[in-house]
Every structure is written in structure tokens, then in C-alpha cells.
Enzyme design. Structure first.
Site, short mmCIF file in Angstrom:
data_model
loop_
_atom_site.label_atom_id
_atom_site.label_comp_id
_atom_site.label_asym_id
_atom_site.label_seq_id
_atom_site.Cartn_x
_atom_site.Cartn_y
_atom_site.Cartn_z
N GLY A 16 0.84 -1.19 0.00
CA GLY A 16 0.00 0.00 0.00
C GLY A 16 0.88 1.24 0.00
O GLY A 16 1.93 1.25 0.65
N SER A 17 0.45 2.26 -0.73
CA SER A 17 1.27 3.47 -0.84
C SER A 17 0.38 4.70 -0.96
O SER A 17 0.68 5.64 -1.69
CB SER A 17 2.19 3.37 -2.05
OG SER A 17 1.39 3.10 -3.19
N PHE A 47 0.06 0.56 -6.11
CA PHE A 47 -0.99 0.30 -7.10
C PHE A 47 -0.75 1.33 -8.21
O PHE A 47 -0.96 2.52 -8.00
CB PHE A 47 -2.37 0.47 -6.45
CG PHE A 47 -3.51 0.28 -7.42
CD1 PHE A 47 -3.86 -0.97 -7.86
CD2 PHE A 47 -4.21 1.40 -7.90
CE1 PHE A 47 -4.91 -1.14 -8.76
CE2 PHE A 47 -5.26 1.23 -8.80
CZ PHE A 47 -5.60 -0.03 -9.22
N LYS A 127 -8.20 0.10 8.48
CA LYS A 127 -9.40 0.29 9.31
C LYS A 127 -10.62 -0.05 8.46
O LYS A 127 -10.96 0.68 7.53
CB LYS A 127 -9.43 1.73 9.83
CG LYS A 127 -8.28 2.00 10.81
CD LYS A 127 -8.14 3.43 11.24
CE LYS A 127 -7.03 3.53 12.30
NZ LYS A 127 -6.68 4.91 12.65
N LYS A 212 -14.81 3.73 14.55
CA LYS A 212 -14.74 5.19 14.77
C LYS A 212 -14.93 5.95 13.47
O LYS A 212 -15.32 7.12 13.49
CB LYS A 212 -13.45 5.58 15.50
CG LYS A 212 -12.16 5.29 14.75
CD LYS A 212 -11.73 6.38 13.80
CE LYS A 212 -10.64 5.88 12.88
NZ LYS A 212 -10.31 6.81 11.80
N LYS A 305 -9.18 7.55 -0.14
CA LYS A 305 -10.46 6.85 0.01
C LYS A 305 -11.04 7.02 1.41
O LYS A 305 -10.33 6.88 2.40
CB LYS A 305 -10.28 5.35 -0.25
CG LYS A 305 -9.72 5.01 -1.62
CD LYS A 305 -10.78 5.17 -2.69
CE LYS A 305 -10.23 4.87 -4.06
NZ LYS A 305 -11.02 5.40 -5.14
N GLN A 307 -13.28 5.47 4.41
CA GLN A 307 -13.62 4.12 4.87
C GLN A 307 -14.96 4.10 5.61
O GLN A 307 -15.59 3.06 5.73
CB GLN A 307 -12.51 3.59 5.78
CG GLN A 307 -11.15 3.57 5.12
CD GLN A 307 -10.94 2.48 4.10
OE1 GLN A 307 -10.36 1.44 4.38
NE2 GLN A 307 -11.43 2.69 2.90
N1 LIG Z 1 -4.63 8.47 5.94
C1 LIG Z 1 -4.70 8.40 7.27
O1 LIG Z 1 -4.55 9.41 7.97
C2 LIG Z 1 -4.91 7.08 7.93
C3 LIG Z 1 -5.41 5.99 7.26
N2 LIG Z 1 -5.59 4.81 7.92
C4 LIG Z 1 -6.12 3.63 7.24
O2 LIG Z 1 -5.12 3.09 6.39
C5 LIG Z 1 -5.74 2.46 5.27
C6 LIG Z 1 -5.10 2.98 3.99
O3 LIG Z 1 -5.30 4.36 3.93
P1 LIG Z 1 -4.35 5.34 3.10
O4 LIG Z 1 -2.96 4.83 3.01
O5 LIG Z 1 -4.55 6.71 3.69
O6 LIG Z 1 -4.95 5.24 1.62
P2 LIG Z 1 -5.64 6.40 0.77
O7 LIG Z 1 -6.91 6.84 1.34
O8 LIG Z 1 -4.62 7.42 0.46
O9 LIG Z 1 -6.09 5.54 -0.53
C7 LIG Z 1 -5.56 5.59 -1.73
C8 LIG Z 1 -4.76 4.34 -2.03
O10 LIG Z 1 -5.60 3.34 -2.61
C9 LIG Z 1 -4.92 2.81 -3.75
N3 LIG Z 1 -5.86 2.19 -4.67
C10 LIG Z 1 -6.78 2.77 -5.46
N4 LIG Z 1 -7.43 1.82 -6.19
C11 LIG Z 1 -6.88 0.63 -5.85
C12 LIG Z 1 -7.13 -0.71 -6.23
N5 LIG Z 1 -8.07 -1.01 -7.12
N6 LIG Z 1 -6.40 -1.68 -5.64
C13 LIG Z 1 -5.46 -1.40 -4.73
N7 LIG Z 1 -5.18 -0.15 -4.31
C14 LIG Z 1 -5.89 0.84 -4.88
C15 LIG Z 1 -4.23 4.02 -4.32
O11 LIG Z 1 -3.22 3.65 -5.19
C16 LIG Z 1 -3.67 4.64 -3.04
O12 LIG Z 1 -2.47 4.03 -2.66
C17 LIG Z 1 -7.25 2.73 5.38
O13 LIG Z 1 -7.89 1.63 5.95
C18 LIG Z 1 -7.30 3.92 6.33
O14 LIG Z 1 -8.50 3.94 7.10
C19 LIG Z 1 -5.27 4.66 9.22
C20 LIG Z 1 -4.73 5.69 9.93
C21 LIG Z 1 -4.52 6.98 9.34
O1 LIG Z 2 -7.79 6.83 10.88
C1 LIG Z 2 -7.44 7.99 10.84
C2 LIG Z 2 -6.72 8.66 11.94
O2 LIG Z 2 -6.30 7.76 12.92
C3 LIG Z 2 -7.76 8.82 9.65
O3 LIG Z 2 -9.13 8.98 9.54
P1 LIG Z 2 -9.76 9.54 8.18
O4 LIG Z 2 -9.70 8.41 7.18
O5 LIG Z 2 -11.13 9.97 8.53
O6 LIG Z 2 -8.86 10.69 7.76
#
Ligand SMILES: NC(=O)C1=CN([C@@H]2O[C@H](COP(=O)(O)OP(=O)(O)OC[C@H]3O[C@@H](n4cnc5c(N)ncnc54)[C@H](O)[C@@H]3O)[C@@H](O)[C@H]2O)C=CC1
Ligand SMILES: O=C(CO)COP(=O)(O)O
Length: 367
Positions: A16-17, A47, A127, A212, A305, A307
Site C-alpha cells: 500500500g502506498s 498500485f 481500518k 470510529k 479513500k 472508509q
Molecule cells: N490516511 C490516514 O490518515 C490514515 C489511514 N488509515 C487507514 O489506512 C488504510 C489505507 O489508507 P491510506 O494509506 O490513507 O490510503 P488512501 O486513502 O490514500 O487511498 C488511496 C490508495 O488506494 C490505492 N488504490 C486505489 N485503487 C486501488 C485498487 N483497485 N487496488 C489497490 N489499491 C488501490 C491508491 O493507489 C492509493 O495508494 C485505510 O484503511 C485507512 O482507514 C489509518 C490511519 C490513518
Molecule cells: O484513521 C485515521 C486517523 O487515525 C484517519 O481517519 P480519516 O480516514 O477519517 O482521515
């Protein structure tokens, strides 16, 4: 320590990136470069996509040492290597970090079957949950079951953009039985600005992080309706109570104390104040529910994205299937607002539809 592959060092790959995936890779790479028990390089599966400039995202990351789309302006560390080939990204690793939006993880795991080294350990930063015919399935279990590997979770008050600039945060690792694996993950993630604690309650930790996001949608709706801080605090309190009750109904082993860790109340607070789910839900309410979450997500998040909306739908399926809907008016109402069945104002209305809202919002416990 022997790692099962005839060597004493561990090799880390990140699947994941996106926004958090990039920040997690940066944080991990700062530690692998320092800790002798890890190889320096952190391979990050991307991706692949083509940027408006015509350059591939993975090429841009490796050229600029930045994730030009999901985390611009932040150097990742030269030991982070972007790799668009999933198999190649994981083939040498014995420690896998899963951090994609939850809707993609099942497809990714299917592609990894038979491709991993023996003895691989995993951790999920994702999450969300899946709902199968057999019932709800947490993402760590989906990873464990599909790949036959142990999988811990790391959740917490972790808005990625803040950790990217090294603002102090805490996180919680949840594990089942294998404390040694959890401690190794904690060592790998801990930095002076990122403090990690470890608890033996994987379901509790993962459900906190998952649920949450639904409450954050509710908080955003309240913001969009300009209802003020007392209402938002009430929504957070009611939400936390529903999170705990739902978690314990699904998994009676879930511990109350987990809700006081970073993964619990702290993540709820930060997401309801500053998260993406909150922000898009505020815009949804300001538009009177006339523009869909999908449309607003695409316009406001530029490929990142949400969630919370899909998690609300998944939880709603569980609630309706098990006949628990009336016990969880907040969780249910968020889904019904998201799909346009109820207006945003329903989040605080005592309607016939949510007869228990008066109970749950008052002092009488309904569970
Ligand atoms: N961004 C944040 O502040 C936080 C996010 N999280 C959790 O981490 C997880 C990942 O979040 P983020 O890294 O922020 O992602 P993001 O919200 O930035 O999502 C975009 C990612 O999805 C990928 N993507 C799009 N279509 C795809 C496909 N068909 N197959 C595979 N990948 C695809 C994109 O290339 C990109 O890497 C989520 O469950 C999020 O709830 C947890 C804590 C903090
Ligand atoms: O999980 C998160 C912080 O811990 C980020 O939440 P959001 O996806 O709503 O930005």
C-alpha cells in the site's frame, strides 16, 4: 534472532502506498536504517497509475523520493523503494505491513497466495471490515485466513499528515497469543515521536479503528449542520458507547480497557476533529445530502479513500441480519443518511425510525 530463512535479519515490505501507507513506509524506513536486526530497504508496493504529467506513480516516487500524489512534499527516505509488481515487492520479505483501503485487501491477498516466504509475519494498519455470508470478518482475519500467516493490527490516533511531519502520536498494537511477534512490530514502529503500546485484544483494537470512522461521519454531519461543540461531543460519546457495545456483542472477549488506549477514545477524537471522513461528511450535510459521498470523495480527496461510508454499510448489514438495529441508532442512522434514505438532520432527530435514540442519548443504558 533467527528469522526462519537462515538469516538473522528481518526484511520489511509495505503493501500500500496511499497517504498512510507512504507515511508508514517513511517511519519504518527510518527505523530499519538504524536497527541492526532489519535490512535497511523497505519495499513499498504501489498500485500503479499514470499521473497527469504522463509519469508512472512508482517512477515518480523513486525519482523524487516522495509520493507525488498521496504525500507530496515529504521525503520518504532513500531506503524506501516503490515497486508496482506485488509479487516482486513481497518476495524477500518476512515482515509484511498491509495498509490499503479495506475494500482492496481481499483481491490483493488472493494474488499473494503461494507467493510468500515461509514464516512470514504480518500486521494490518487497515481500518475496516468485510461482511461475508458467514458473517463479519475483520481484515486481520481475512489476511490470516487467506494467507495462513499470523497477523497483528496497529491502530491509533494517527492522522497520517501529522505523523509525516513527526508530530507526537501514540498507537496501539493488538495481537492474539504471539506476544513476541507483537513486540517485534512495536520495536519496528516505535520512534521518539510515535509511541506504540501492545495489548492482547486484536478484535477490540481493530474494531475501535474500524467503527470510529462511522462516528466520524456523524461528527462531520453535525459540523455541516452547524450544531456546535456540545452536540458533537454528545455524538462522540454515544458513538463510543455503541462502538463498545457492538464490539462486545461480536466478540465477548473484547476488553473495556482497549477503549482507553490510543486506538479507542484517542482515535475517535482525532478523526472526529480532523479526519477525512469528518471533512467529507461536513460537505455532504452542507449540500443538504444532494451530492453523494462518492462524488464528494472524488472531488475533495483526489484519489484518497473514505472508509466510513462503506463501513457503515457493512455494519448495517450485520445489524439488520442479527436484528440489532434498534440497539445501535447512531450506527444505523449514519448508513441511512449516507444512502439518502434519511436527511442529514436525522443524525440528531428523535424520529419514529430511531425509537432508541432518546434512550441512548439519555442516561438510561440500553445495553
Ligand atoms: N490516511 C490516514 O490518515 C490514515 C489511514 N488509515 C487507514 O489506512 C488504510 C489505507 O489508507 P491510506 O494509506 O490513507 O490510503 P488512501 O486513502 O490514500 O487511498 C488511496 C490508495 O488506494 C490505492 N488504490 C486505489 N485503487 C486501488 C485498487 N483497485 N487496488 C489497490 N489499491 C488501490 C491508491 O493507489 C492509493 O495508494 C485505510 O484503511 C485507512 O482507514 C489509518 C490511519 C490513518
Ligand atoms: O484513521 C485515521 C486517523 O487515525 C484517519 O481517519 P480519516 O480516514 O477519517 O482521515
Amino acid at each position: 534472532m533467527e528469522n526462519g530463512h537462515g538469516g538473522s535479519k528481518h526484511r520489511v515490505a509495505v503493501i500500500g502506498s496511499g497517504n498512510w501507507g507512504s507515511v508508514a513506509s517513511r517511519l519504518l524506513a527510518s527505523n530499519t536504517a538504524k536497527l541492526p536486526s532489519f535490512y535497511d530497504e523497505v519495499r513499498m508496493w504501489v498500485f500503479e497509475e499514470t499521473l497527469p504529467t504522463g509519469e508512472k506513480l512508482s517512477e515518480c516516487i523513486n525519482r523524487a523520493n516522495e509520493n507525488c500524489k498521496y504525500l507530496p512534499g515529504i521525503k520518504l527516505g532513500t531506503n524506501v523503494i516503490a515497486d508496482p509488481d506485488l509479487e516482486s515487492a513481497v518476495k524477500d520479505a518476512d515482515m509484511l505491513v498491509f495498509v490499503t483501503p479495506h475494500q482492496f485487501v481481499e483481491g490483493i491477498c488472493k494474488k499473494l497466495v503461494g507467493k510468500l516466504r515461509p514464516g512470514v509475519q504480518a500486521i494490518s494498519l487497515i481500518k475496516g471490515m468485510e461482511v461475508k455470508m458467514e458473517g463479519p470478518c475483520m481484515i486481520s482475519k481475512l489476511i490470516s485466513d487467506t494467507l495462513g500467516i499470523n497477523c497483528c493490527v496497529l491502530m491509533g490516533a494517527n492522522i497520517a499528515n501529522e505523523i509525516a511531519v513527526e508530530k507526537f502520536s501514540e498507537a496501539t498494537i493488538g495481537y492474539r497469543e504471539d506476544k513476541e511477534a507483537a513486540s517485534r512490530w512495536a520495536k519496528l514502529f516505535t520512534t521518539p515521536y510515535f509511541l506504540v503500546s501492545v495489548v492482547e485484544d486484536i478484535e477490540g483494537v481493530e474494531l475501535c479503528g474500524t467503527l470510529k470512522n462511522i462516528v466520524a461521519i456523524a461528527a462531520g454531519l453535525v459540523d455541516g449542520l452547524d450544531m456546535g461543540n456540545n452536540t458533537k461531543a454528545a455524538i462522540m460519546r454515544i458513538g463510543l458507547r455503541e462502538m463498545r457495545a457492538f464490539s462486545k456483542l461480536l466478540f465477548p472477549s473484547v476488553r473495556d480497557n482497549t477503549f482507553f488506549e490510543s486506538c479507542g477514545v484517542a482515535d475517535l477524537i482525532t478523526t472526529c476533529l480532523g479526519g477525512r471522513n469528518r471533512r467529507v461528511a461536513e460537505a455532504f450535510a452542507r449540500n443538504g445530502g444532494k451530492r453523494s459521498f462518492d462524488e464528494l470523495e472524488a472531488e475533495m480527496l483526489h484519489g484518497q479513500k473514505l472508509q466510513g461510508v462503506s463501513t457503515a454499510r457493512e455494519v448495517y448489514e450485520v445489524l439488520t441480519y442479527r436484528g440489532w438495529q434498534e440497539l445501535f441508532p447512531l450506527l444505523s442512522t449514519v448508513h441511512e443518511i449516507c444512502i439518502g434514505q434519511l436527511p442529514p438532520t436525522s443524525i440528531v432527530e428523535y424520529s419514529e425510525h430511531t425509537p432508541n435514540l432518546s434512550i441512548i442519548g439519555g442516561s438510561t443504558p440500553c445495553y
